[in-house]
Design a protein around this motif. Structure first.
Motif, mmCIF file in Angstrom:
data_model
loop_
_atom_site.group_PDB
_atom_site.id
_atom_site.type_symbol
_atom_site.label_atom_id
_atom_site.label_comp_id
_atom_site.label_asym_id
_atom_site.label_seq_id
_atom_site.Cartn_x
_atom_site.Cartn_y
_atom_site.Cartn_z
ATOM 1 N N CYS A 1 34.744 -3.552 -33.983
ATOM 2 C CA CYS A 1 33.642 -4.445 -34.352
ATOM 3 C C CYS A 1 32.338 -3.978 -33.713
ATOM 4 N N ILE A 2 32.376 -3.649 -32.430
ATOM 5 C CA ILE A 2 31.166 -3.194 -31.733
ATOM 6 C C ILE A 2 30.692 -1.863 -32.304
ATOM 7 N N LEU A 3 31.625 -0.945 -32.565
ATOM 8 C CA LEU A 3 31.233 0.336 -33.152
ATOM 9 C C LEU A 3 30.595 0.144 -34.522
ATOM 10 N N ALA B 1 35.734 2.052 -42.842
ATOM 11 C CA ALA B 1 36.250 1.675 -41.527
ATOM 12 C C ALA B 1 35.270 0.838 -40.723
ATOM 13 N N PHE B 2 33.996 0.888 -41.082
ATOM 14 C CA PHE B 2 32.971 0.187 -40.304
ATOM 15 C C PHE B 2 32.145 -0.781 -41.151
ATOM 16 N N GLY C 1 30.728 0.402 -46.549
ATOM 17 C CA GLY C 1 30.953 0.677 -47.969
ATOM 18 C C GLY C 1 30.274 -0.317 -48.871
ATOM 19 N N ASP C 2 30.370 -1.622 -48.549
ATOM 20 C CA ASP C 2 29.725 -2.643 -49.386
ATOM 21 C C ASP C 2 28.214 -2.495 -49.367
ATOM 22 N N ALA C 3 27.656 -2.142 -48.222
ATOM 23 C CA ALA C 3 26.205 -1.949 -48.130
ATOM 24 C C ALA C 3 25.756 -0.793 -48.999
ATOM 25 N N VAL D 1 26.977 1.521 -35.481
ATOM 26 C CA VAL D 1 26.738 2.407 -36.627
ATOM 27 C C VAL D 1 25.672 1.803 -37.523
ATOM 28 N N ARG D 2 25.811 0.515 -37.820
ATOM 29 C CA ARG D 2 24.842 -0.161 -38.690
ATOM 30 C C ARG D 2 23.437 -0.131 -38.075
#
Length: 271
Positions: free
Chosen positions: A134-136, A80-81, A84-86, A140-141
């Motif tokens: 997008c901001i969340l 959702a944020f 997953g790819d990271a 999170v990142r």
């Protein structure tokens, strides 16, 4: 206290019981839990800070034997944020550490992470709009990146202890290679090597990469080749026997590796 956020894939809580964490993990969340003050069973060492402790956990690493209360909890679904790819690219591997391999924070680091969680909570409790997700995701990142930075700092803080661990690991590999088991058993399983050092595989892999720049596989291959060079220099064993004992498929293969890594040929070592 659990906060209802505008995004169902994000859950935030304060002063919550640690029994909540396994439930969230089983539901597919990645969970960050901040403990203040940390308990000894979170793996704190004498060289570590003691102002707070942070763990990350997933369904594969559901924590147990935790302090009864979490100071802060942030749980999110990676897809959702955009996380997953990271994760698939190898980032945030510390989510797979055991709870007793927690990050132990200084007061300054605790303040930074608490500020990240405050910003996340502030945005999550706003009415949703087209910018919210997008901001969340960025918040999170940012939180995860700070945690990763502090994880790396902890490897530095534990430098002396880590050197002893790696010396034990190198000694194990030397004994394994000299035992003659390599042709039959192949490369040692990283999970078993980590277990010998009383570490999770993820922590062991990150520690080895931080200290040597190698994965367990590439580090073992370097040690194996170093052993071959040492035997060529210091023994009268023929080259074909050395190659066979160390599990190389052929003398020619060993030649190529020695030329590529060390710039030498095996017969040159014998002169």
């Amino acid at each position: 206290m659990i906060h209802e956020t505008s995004v169902p894939e994000l859950l935030l809580a304060e002063e919550e019981g640690s029994a909540l964490l396994p439930v969230l993990c089983r539901s597919g969340y990645r969970v960050l839990a901040l403990f203040d003050p940390p308990a000894d069973r979170l793996g704190r060492r004498s060289c570590d800070f003691s102002d707070a402790a942070l763990i990350g956990c997933t369904a594969a690493t559901q924590p147990d034997d935790l302090p009864a209360r979490c100071a802060r909890v942030a749980a999110f679904r990676p897809a959702a944020f955009g996380i997953g790819d990271a994760e698939r690219g190898g980032e945030y591997s510390w989510f797979r550490y055991r709870a007793d391999e927690a990050l132990h924070l200084s007061a300054g680091e605790q303040c930074i992470l608490t500020g990240c969680l405050d910003d996340l909570q502030r945005e999550a409790l706003r009415p949703t709009d087209r910018y919210c997700r997008c901001i969340l995701g960025r918040l999170v990142r940012r939180t995860l990146d700070y945690a990763t930075r502090f994880r790396e700092r902890q490897f530095i803080t534990r430098e002396l202890e880590n050197r002893a661990l790696l010396a034990d690991y190198r000694d194990f590999l030397d004994r394994y290679l000299s035992s003659g088991r390599m042709p039959l058993c192949g490369t040692p399983d990283p999970a078993l090597c980590a277990g010998r050092l009383h570490l999770s595989e993820a922590y062991f892999t990150d520690l080895l990469r931080f200290e040597t720049g190698h994965t367990p596989e590439s580090y073992f291959q370097r040690v194996r080749l170093d052993t071959a060079r040492r035997l060529l220099l210091n023994t009268v064993k023929p080259i074909d026997r050395i190659a066979a004992e160390l599990g190389y498929p052929s003398v020619r293969h060993l030649y190529r590796l020695l030329r590529r890594i060390y710039g030498i040929a095996p017969d040159a070592c014998k002169r």
